[in-house]
Design a protein around this motif. Structure first.
Motif, PDB file in Angstrom:
ATOM      1  N   ALA A  65     -37.791 -68.103 -70.428  1.00 45.83           N
ATOM      2  CA  ALA A  65     -36.622 -68.754 -71.095  1.00 45.83           C
ATOM      3  C   ALA A  65     -36.595 -68.777 -72.598  1.00 45.83           C
ATOM      4  CB  ALA A  65     -36.778 -70.195 -70.642  1.00 45.83           C
ATOM      5  N   CYS A  66     -35.684 -68.333 -73.209  1.00 45.49           N
ATOM      6  CA  CYS A  66     -35.323 -68.336 -74.739  1.00 45.49           C
ATOM      7  C   CYS A  66     -34.505 -69.231 -75.080  1.00 45.49           C
ATOM      8  CB  CYS A  66     -34.959 -66.845 -75.024  1.00 45.49           C
ATOM      9  SG  CYS A  66     -35.856 -65.497 -74.452  1.00 45.49           S
ATOM     10  N   PHE A  67     -35.079 -70.459 -75.746  1.00 40.32           N
ATOM     11  CA  PHE A  67     -34.198 -71.374 -76.045  1.00 40.32           C
ATOM     12  C   PHE A  67     -33.743 -71.479 -77.621  1.00 40.32           C
ATOM     13  CE2 PHE A  67     -36.681 -73.344 -72.579  1.00 40.32           C
ATOM     14  CZ  PHE A  67     -35.699 -73.736 -71.684  1.00 40.32           C
ATOM     15  N   GLU A  68     -32.608 -71.465 -77.769  1.00 38.00           N
ATOM     16  CA  GLU A  68     -31.923 -71.848 -79.136  1.00 38.00           C
ATOM     17  C   GLU A  68     -31.750 -73.339 -79.321  1.00 38.00           C
ATOM     18  OE1 GLU A  68     -30.592 -70.500 -82.990  1.00 38.00           O
ATOM     19  OE2 GLU A  68     -32.009 -70.188 -81.371  1.00 38.00           O
ATOM     20  N   VAL A  69     -32.221 -74.085 -79.824  1.00 40.57           N
ATOM     21  CA  VAL A  69     -32.027 -75.606 -79.918  1.00 40.57           C
ATOM     22  C   VAL A  69     -31.240 -76.049 -81.073  1.00 40.57           C
ATOM     23  CG1 VAL A  69     -33.582 -77.801 -80.203  1.00 40.57           C
ATOM     24  CG2 VAL A  69     -34.574 -75.677 -79.098  1.00 40.57           C
ATOM     25  N   LYS A  70     -30.223 -77.106 -80.732  1.00 38.56           N
ATOM     26  CA  LYS A  70     -29.434 -77.576 -81.296  1.00 38.56           C
ATOM     27  C   LYS A  70     -29.214 -79.099 -81.164  1.00 38.56           C
ATOM     28  CE  LYS A  70     -27.728 -73.693 -82.978  1.00 38.56           C
ATOM     29  NZ  LYS A  70     -28.178 -73.183 -84.473  1.00 38.56           N
ATOM     30  N   GLU A  71     -29.140 -79.797 -82.542  1.00 37.84           N
ATOM     31  CA  GLU A  71     -29.151 -81.400 -82.190  1.00 37.84           C
ATOM     32  C   GLU A  71     -27.904 -81.852 -82.332  1.00 37.84           C
ATOM     33  OE1 GLU A  71     -31.962 -85.050 -83.916  1.00 37.84           O
ATOM     34  OE2 GLU A  71     -31.727 -83.098 -84.916  1.00 37.84           O
ATOM     35  N   TYR A 128     -23.187 -66.345 -83.240  1.00 37.20           N
ATOM     36  CA  TYR A 128     -23.859 -65.542 -82.659  1.00 37.20           C
ATOM     37  C   TYR A 128     -23.232 -64.305 -81.768  1.00 37.20           C
ATOM     38  CZ  TYR A 128     -27.148 -69.661 -82.986  1.00 37.20           C
ATOM     39  OH  TYR A 128     -28.001 -70.587 -83.374  1.00 37.20           O
ATOM     40  N   PRO A 129     -23.912 -63.333 -82.243  1.00 43.70           N
ATOM     41  CA  PRO A 129     -23.284 -62.176 -81.596  1.00 43.70           C
ATOM     42  C   PRO A 129     -23.385 -62.380 -79.695  1.00 43.70           C
ATOM     43  CG  PRO A 129     -24.956 -61.517 -83.030  1.00 43.70           C
ATOM     44  CD  PRO A 129     -24.987 -62.641 -82.946  1.00 43.70           C
ATOM     45  N   THR A 130     -22.331 -61.333 -78.904  1.00 40.67           N
ATOM     46  CA  THR A 130     -22.223 -61.553 -77.734  1.00 40.67           C
ATOM     47  C   THR A 130     -23.820 -61.162 -77.039  1.00 40.67           C
ATOM     48  OG1 THR A 130     -20.027 -61.141 -77.655  1.00 40.67           O
ATOM     49  CG2 THR A 130     -21.103 -60.761 -75.689  1.00 40.67           C
ATOM     50  N   ALA A 131     -24.226 -60.091 -77.485  1.00 39.09           N
ATOM     51  CA  ALA A 131     -25.438 -59.829 -76.882  1.00 39.09           C
ATOM     52  C   ALA A 131     -26.499 -60.921 -77.078  1.00 39.09           C
ATOM     53  CB  ALA A 131     -26.018 -58.535 -77.271  1.00 39.09           C
ATOM     54  N   VAL A 132     -26.610 -61.608 -78.178  1.00 34.00           N
ATOM     55  CA  VAL A 132     -27.794 -62.332 -78.205  1.00 34.00           C
ATOM     56  C   VAL A 132     -27.314 -63.629 -77.488  1.00 34.00           C
ATOM     57  CG1 VAL A 132     -28.716 -64.501 -79.896  1.00 34.00           C
ATOM     58  CG2 VAL A 132     -28.218 -61.893 -80.744  1.00 34.00           C
ATOM     59  N   LYS A 133     -26.122 -64.354 -77.227  1.00 39.22           N
ATOM     60  CA  LYS A 133     -25.876 -65.353 -76.517  1.00 39.22           C
ATOM     61  C   LYS A 133     -26.185 -65.005 -74.965  1.00 39.22           C
ATOM     62  CE  LYS A 133     -21.502 -65.900 -77.971  1.00 39.22           C
ATOM     63  NZ  LYS A 133     -20.106 -66.751 -77.792  1.00 39.22           N
ATOM     64  N   ALA A 134     -25.839 -63.674 -74.589  1.00 34.18           N
ATOM     65  CA  ALA A 134     -26.062 -63.210 -73.181  1.00 34.18           C
ATOM     66  C   ALA A 134     -27.408 -63.484 -72.865  1.00 34.18           C
ATOM     67  CB  ALA A 134     -25.784 -62.000 -72.855  1.00 34.18           C
ATOM     68  N   ALA A 135     -28.566 -63.387 -73.798  1.00 34.73           N
ATOM     69  CA  ALA A 135     -29.947 -63.290 -73.464  1.00 34.73           C
ATOM     70  C   ALA A 135     -30.633 -64.641 -73.930  1.00 34.73           C
ATOM     71  CB  ALA A 135     -30.656 -62.167 -74.257  1.00 34.73           C
ATOM     72  N   THR A 136     -29.831 -65.730 -74.371  1.00 36.19           N
ATOM     73  CA  THR A 136     -30.332 -66.750 -74.956  1.00 36.19           C
ATOM     74  C   THR A 136     -30.021 -68.186 -74.319  1.00 36.19           C
ATOM     75  OG1 THR A 136     -30.169 -65.914 -77.035  1.00 36.19           O
ATOM     76  CG2 THR A 136     -30.560 -68.182 -76.987  1.00 36.19           C
ATOM     77  N   ASP A 137     -30.789 -69.111 -73.988  1.00 38.95           N
ATOM     78  CA  ASP A 137     -30.661 -70.564 -73.452  1.00 38.95           C
ATOM     79  C   ASP A 137     -30.339 -71.387 -74.262  1.00 38.95           C
ATOM     80  OD1 ASP A 137     -31.289 -69.408 -70.534  1.00 38.95           O
ATOM     81  OD2 ASP A 137     -33.109 -68.837 -71.578  1.00 38.95           O
ATOM     82  N   LEU A 138     -29.305 -71.979 -74.401  1.00 42.30           N
ATOM     83  CA  LEU A 138     -28.764 -72.888 -75.426  1.00 42.30           C
ATOM     84  C   LEU A 138     -29.082 -74.447 -75.006  1.00 42.30           C
ATOM     85  CD1 LEU A 138     -27.372 -73.486 -78.000  1.00 42.30           C
ATOM     86  CD2 LEU A 138     -25.096 -73.553 -76.847  1.00 42.30           C
ATOM     87  N   LEU A 139     -29.930 -75.007 -75.699  1.00 42.69           N
ATOM     88  CA  LEU A 139     -30.528 -76.406 -75.427  1.00 42.69           C
ATOM     89  C   LEU A 139     -30.196 -77.227 -76.288  1.00 42.69           C
ATOM     90  CD1 LEU A 139     -32.174 -78.328 -73.586  1.00 42.69           C
ATOM     91  CD2 LEU A 139     -34.147 -77.497 -74.932  1.00 42.69           C
ATOM     92  N   PHE A 140     -29.308 -78.310 -76.298  1.00 40.59           N
ATOM     93  CA  PHE A 140     -28.974 -79.362 -77.222  1.00 40.59           C
ATOM     94  C   PHE A 140     -29.886 -80.853 -77.119  1.00 40.59           C
ATOM     95  CE2 PHE A 140     -24.790 -77.359 -76.173  1.00 40.59           C
ATOM     96  CZ  PHE A 140     -24.502 -76.833 -77.582  1.00 40.59           C
ATOM     97  N   TYR A 141     -30.360 -81.249 -78.046  1.00 46.28           N
ATOM     98  CA  TYR A 141     -31.137 -82.336 -77.944  1.00 46.28           C
ATOM     99  C   TYR A 141     -29.895 -83.607 -78.664  1.00 46.28           C
ATOM    100  CZ  TYR A 141     -34.306 -86.089 -80.003  1.00 46.28           C
ATOM    101  OH  TYR A 141     -34.758 -87.211 -80.232  1.00 46.28           O
ATOM    102  N   VAL A 142     -29.586 -84.354 -77.686  1.00 44.07           N
ATOM    103  CA  VAL A 142     -28.655 -85.460 -77.905  1.00 44.07           C
ATOM    104  C   VAL A 142     -29.244 -86.694 -78.332  1.00 44.07           C
ATOM    105  CG1 VAL A 142     -26.930 -86.697 -76.903  1.00 44.07           C
ATOM    106  CG2 VAL A 142     -27.281 -84.483 -75.969  1.00 44.07           C
TER     107      VAL A 142
END
Length: 210
Positions: A65-71, A128-142
Motif C-alpha cells: 500500500a502507498c498511502f497519501e495522508v490528508k487531514e 496530482y498527476p493521473t498516473a500518481v493517483k492510479a498508484a496511490t491509496d488516499l487516506l483521510f484522517y478525520v
C-alpha cells in the motif's frame, strides 16, 4: 497522585502533543495515522512495516500500500497552535478543576463523513498527476472537534469516488476505519475490507474512540 502531580502530567502530555504535531514531526504523525488505520482493520503489523519513503508521494508505505495522508479538520482550526495555547494556559493552573474545558458532544453520520472526504477528493483533483493517483491509496484522517458518535447506517452511495482516479480512498476516525473505494489494482487487504466500517473494538457500534 496529588493535584500538582496531576497538573504536571497534563503539562507533559501537552508538551508531547506540541512536539508530535510540529511540522518537523509530520512524517511521524503520518505513520501514526496509517498504523491506527491498519490496527482498526484488525490486521497484525510490525511498526517497521510502516515506512516514510524518501520520495513523496506517497507519504507512507505499508507492504504493497502507498498511502497519501490528508487531514480533515474543522474550518480555520490550527491544531498545533491549539496545543501550544493550551500548554501555556495549563502551565499557569494551580487547581485541577481549571483543566476542564467546555465540551459539546456531536453526532455525525457516515454520509456526512463521506461528503467531507468527497469534497477533499475533488479539491485534490488537479494537484496530482493521473498516473500518481492510479498508484496511490488516499487516506483521510478525520479530526473534527467533539464528534463522539457515528451513525453508520445507511451506508452512503460512494460511486463518485470510482471516477476520481485514486487506487483507493479510505478514512480513519478514532477507532473506526473504512475504505470507501478500492479498484482492482489496490492492495488485497483494502479490497477485502471495502464497503463497511471496521472497529478496533468490535461491538462498540456507536461511540467514536479518541
Amino acid at each position: 497522585m496529588d493535584d500538582k502531580e496531576f497538573i504536571d502530567q497534563r503539562v507533559k502530555d501537552l508538551e508531547e502533543s506540541v512536539r508530535s504535531f510540529s511540522s518537523k514531526n509530520k512524517k511521524e504523525g503520518e505513520r501514526w495515522v496509517v498504523i491506527s488505520f491498519i490496527e482498526n482493520l484488525r490486521i497484525p503489523l510490525q511498526p517497521q512495516e510502516v515506512i516514510s519513503p524518501d520520495q513523496d508521494p506517497p507519504d507512507v508505505v505499508f507492504r504493497d500500500a502507498c498511502f497519501e495522508v490528508k487531514e480533515i479538520m474543522d474550518e480555520e482550526r490550527k491544531r498545533h497552535a491549539e496545543y501550544k495555547a493550551e500548554l501555556e494556559r495549563v502551565r499557569k493552573i494551580t487547581d485541577p478543576k481549571d483543566l476542564l474545558r467546555p465540551f459539546r458532544p456531536k453526532t455525525m453520520t457516515l454520509e456526512e463523513i463521506y461528503l467531507c472526504c468527497d469534497e477533499r477528493v475533488k479539491s485534490l483533483d488537479k494537484k496530482y498527476p493521473t498516473a500518481v493517483k492510479a498508484a496511490t491509496d488516499l487516506l483521510f484522517y478525520v479530526n473534527l472537534v467533539d464528534v463522539t458518535t457515528l451513525v453508520e447506517q445507511p451506508y452512503p452511495d460512494v460511486s463518485s469516488m470510482a471516477t476520481a482516479g485514486w487506487r483507493s480512498i479510505s478514512f480513519l476516525k478514532g477507532q473506526r476505519s473504512c475504505c470507501f473505494y478500492a479498484d482492482s489494482t489496490a492492495p488485497a487487504f483494502l479490497r477485502k475490507v471495502v464497503g463497511r466500517v471496521w472497529h478496533l473494538h468490535p461491538g462498540r457500534e456507536s461511540s467514536l474512540g479518541k
